[in-house]
Enzyme design. Structure first.
Site, short mmCIF file in Angstrom:
data_model
loop_
_atom_site.label_atom_id
_atom_site.label_comp_id
_atom_site.label_asym_id
_atom_site.label_seq_id
_atom_site.Cartn_x
_atom_site.Cartn_y
_atom_site.Cartn_z
N ASN A 100 0.83 -1.29 -0.01
CA ASN A 100 0.06 0.16 0.06
C ASN A 100 0.90 1.49 0.08
O ASN A 100 1.82 1.35 0.82
CB ASN A 100 -0.86 0.12 1.24
CG ASN A 100 -1.78 1.28 1.53
OD1 ASN A 100 -1.91 1.89 0.42
ND2 ASN A 100 -2.37 1.48 2.55
N GLY A 101 0.53 2.16 -0.97
CA GLY A 101 1.30 3.28 -1.04
C GLY A 101 1.97 3.64 -2.57
O GLY A 101 1.38 3.04 -3.33
N GLU A 490 -20.59 12.09 -4.32
CA GLU A 490 -19.99 11.04 -4.13
C GLU A 490 -20.70 9.87 -4.32
O GLU A 490 -20.07 9.02 -4.89
CB GLU A 490 -19.47 11.06 -2.56
CG GLU A 490 -18.21 11.74 -2.23
CD GLU A 490 -18.11 11.95 -0.69
OE1 GLU A 490 -16.93 11.87 -0.57
OE2 GLU A 490 -18.99 12.00 0.09
N HIS A 506 -23.02 36.04 -9.91
CA HIS A 506 -21.55 36.25 -10.45
C HIS A 506 -21.26 34.81 -11.26
O HIS A 506 -20.06 34.74 -11.42
CB HIS A 506 -20.73 36.44 -9.38
CG HIS A 506 -20.78 37.47 -8.51
ND1 HIS A 506 -20.84 38.91 -9.14
CD2 HIS A 506 -21.13 37.87 -7.08
CE1 HIS A 506 -21.14 39.69 -8.36
NE2 HIS A 506 -21.22 39.11 -7.01
C1 G6P Z 1 -11.46 10.60 1.55
C2 G6P Z 1 -12.87 9.94 2.11
C3 G6P Z 1 -13.54 11.20 2.72
C4 G6P Z 1 -12.71 11.86 3.63
C5 G6P Z 1 -11.43 12.36 3.03
C6 G6P Z 1 -10.55 12.80 4.34
O1 G6P Z 1 -11.75 11.25 0.34
O2 G6P Z 1 -13.38 9.44 1.04
O3 G6P Z 1 -14.87 10.69 3.25
O4 G6P Z 1 -13.51 13.25 4.17
O5 G6P Z 1 -10.74 11.25 2.47
O6 G6P Z 1 -10.31 11.80 5.07
P1 G6P Z 1 -9.95 11.97 6.55
O7 G6P Z 1 -9.77 10.57 7.10
O8 G6P Z 1 -8.63 12.70 6.69
O9 G6P Z 1 -11.01 12.95 7.45
#
Ligand code: G6P
Length: 610
Positions: A100-101, A490, A506
């Site tokens: 992962n990464g 989403e 605007h």
């Molecule tokens: C992804 C998820 C979002 C979330 C964002 C930030 O895009 O789908 O639902 O708001 O990451 O994630 P975090 O875990 O840092 O709130």
């Protein structure tokens, strides 16, 4: 985002690995794979495009017996979603890797390895890892030393699970920039991207830190830190139960999580309020001393968490009287900034593993902020571990990719922060007591607004065949409009954007016609009259208005204007209350459209790469 599971046990591991992958599905992925070392010393692998259920079918058709294995859900970054790009990657039938990464120097390594005779079977950045590993093993290194030598060549972010066909007694893991936990069993050990994957087999975990390398046998776990020293990492017992991450009788996790909001907010407030004030110790023992120095606040976050930050800016400036800057982490981390004097750097994150937010925190730590505070939902996350102060949101596991209860608990946490900072600035004791009383009433108010579910489900029918939707709000409701639009796009894939209502003329007014529903969040506040004028601008052009208004707002439903009444609320709490119907609207539209509500296409729950 990619998910990793691995196991070394005295029982067959394939079922454990597949269940682990199923529990990581919420992170978002497009393909899945598993490799198990069978009792004859053969490395067997199955990989499929699409859902884990398909992989499970493939394994059922062609079982993978064996006591050592690794598995993976892939969220494509380098190379299209395809079976040949799915992990585990294997080199010359000897060693297997899940990753992962992102390996940033993969092109250079690929060129070198190609020249040295390696044949590539995927377009992934990951494949260079397995070839480097093979070379190290072929040169006679033990698995752990081979991984050590391999990771030394890698630039970028990785969590790795690795096994070698010639070494059935070891599973090796490494962490640099992407999360990885070790699950401790009896005579068996596991690795995974998060604890949820392993809850059916253990509740005891070791959280690897940046640069850690771990060697697991059935009986032992040894960990080396980034400096190569053998270290002891604390063993933690997770409070999360396997059931908390289950859907129960709800049709989707998202719906369950929307309905969990009253209790999640109550949990976030628990033990943090006295009768008339917020306990500064809620933010950690050093908070009181640090907060007294604070003269400004910077908040950085991504996605939904960023929207929570936008609301908080209003609160911190209006209630606490502190200048507040807010920025998305991916922008913040790549620009030069002026750090305000005596400033608190706040990160907001559900997962605590979002790569951009973590990078922003690390940058801020080197930039002269007075202190850092993480508002986060995952106690063991990197963000929590690396921040000076922490306020946990206690929303419980959030599985639906579209964030719901994490958002409203973040808002609750940000109100606690506003009040705690405010009392050191311009908030007097009477006002603090009033705000605390209001905060206590939020869970009940949320119950009342959830009762609108059936009405909103009916309303959703009017959106299902639309291509575009506009959301409008003013003040603290503008970020709520942004969040409503984000939820809709989403999970229903309807294009939705949000505007501060005053900006309508605007530009977006040009888009208004009967095919463009306009959703308006209209609590009864100082901006209401101005908002009403904006609504007239929409009506005059034939736009269809859907107005969420509280019971005190004098607005009547007429042709083209649908009014959805919310219980009356104080302006302070309006962002929390008005979020809920927008979550429900997005949910019901998505259900009607038949999309994959909990795992929308192309998205990931926890974005652990840049
Ligand atoms: C992804 C998820 C979002 C979330 C964002 C930030 O895009 O789908 O639902 O708001 O990451 O994630 P975090 O875990 O840092 O709130």
């Amino acid at each position: 985002m990619c998910g990793i599971v691995g196991a070394i046990a005295q029982r067959p591991v394939a079922a454990i690995l597949l269940e682990g992958l199923r529990r990581l599905e919420y992170r978002g992925y497009d393909s899945a794979g598993i490799a198990v070392l069978n009792p004859d010393g053969q490395l067997n692998r199955a990989r499929t495009l699409g859902k884990v259920a398909r992989l499970a079918e493939a394994v059922a058709a062609q079982p993978l017996p064996g006591l050592l294995g690794i598995a993976h859900t892939r969220w494509a970054t380098h190379g299209e979603p395809a079976t040949h790009n799915a992990h585990p990657h294997i080199c010359r039938d000897r060693c297997a890797v899940v990753h992962n990464g992102i390996i940033e120097n993969h092109e250079l390594l690929r060129a070198e390895q190609r020249a040295a005779g390696h044949r590539f079977t995927s377009e992934t950045d990951t494949e260079v890892i397995v070839h480097a590993l093979y070379d190290a093993l072929a040169a006679g290194l033990s698995l752990i030393d081979a991984v050590r030598q391999t990771t030394a060549q890698l630039q970028g972010a990785y969590a790795l699970g690795v096994l070698d066909r010639h070494d059935p007694e070891h599973l090796v893991a490494a962490r640099q920039g992407s999360p990885l936990v070790i699950g401790i069993g009896f005579g068996e050990h596991f690795i995974a991207s998060d604890v949820f994957a392993l809850l059916p087999v253990t509740n005891r975990f070791i959280f690897l830190e940046e640069g850690d390398l771990a060697e697991l046998t059935r009986e032992t776990v040894r960990i080396w830190n980034a400096a190569g020293e053998l270290v002891e990492r604390p063993l933690k017992t997770s409070q999360v139960t396997a059931e908390a991450a289950e859907r129960g009788s709800y049709r989707h996790f998202m719906l369950k999580e929307i309905f969990e909001q009253p209790q999640a907010l109550a949990a976030t407030l628990e033990g943090r309020l006295l009768a008339d004030r917020v306990l500064p110790e809620s933010f950690g023992s050093q908070a009181a001393a640090l907060f007294s120095q604070i003269q400004a606040v910077t908040i950085v976050a991504c996605g939904t968490s960023f929207h929570a930050a936008l609301v908080a800016r209003h609160w911190l400036e209006a209630i606490a009287g502190l200048p507040c800057q807010v920025e998305v982490a991916s922008e913040y981390r790549y620009r030069a900034h002026v750090v305000p004097a005596q400033a608190l750097f706040v990160t907001i994150s559900q997962s605590g593993e979002t790569a951009d937010t973590l990078a922003a925190l690390r940058l801020a730590q080197a930039s002269g902020y007075a202190a850092t505070l993480a508002i986060c939902n995952v106690p063991e996350s990197s963000l929590v571990r690396e921040s000076d102060l922490v306020l946990l949101t206690r929303a419980g596991p959030e599985i639906g990719v579209a964030s719901t209860k994490a958002f409203t608990t973040q808002l609750t946490a940000l109100l606690l922060l506003t009040i705690a900072l405010g009392r050191l600035h311009r908030l007097d004791a009477t006002e603090e007591a009033r705000l605390v009383t209001l905060l206590r009433s939020v869970p009940k108010q949320l119950e009342a607004v959830l009762a609108l579910d059936a009405q909103i489900a009916a309303l959703a029918e009017q959106f299902v065949d639309k291509q575009h939707t506009l959301f409008l709000g003013r003040g603290t409701q503008y970020p709520i409009a942004l969040e409503g639009a984000l939820k809709l796009k989403e999970i229903s894939y309807i294009h939705a954007e949000a505007y501060p209502a005053g900006e309508l003329k605007h530009g977006p007014l040009a888009l208004i016609d009967e095919e463009m529903p306009v959703v308006v969040v209209a609590p009864n506040n100082a901006l209401l009259e101005k908002l009403k004028s904006n609504l007239e601008e929409v009506r005059a052009r034939g736009g269809q208005l859907f107005v969420f208004a509280d019971s005190q707002v004098a607005l009547t439903a007429t042709a083209g204007v649908t009014v959805i009444r919310l219980p009356e609320t104080d302006d302070l709490l309006a962002p929390l209350i008005f979020t809920v119907p927008l979550q429900l609207l997005a949910y019901h539209v998505a259900v009607l459209k038949g999309t994959d509500v909990d795992q929308p296409r192309n998205l990931a729950k926890s974005v652990t790469v840049e």
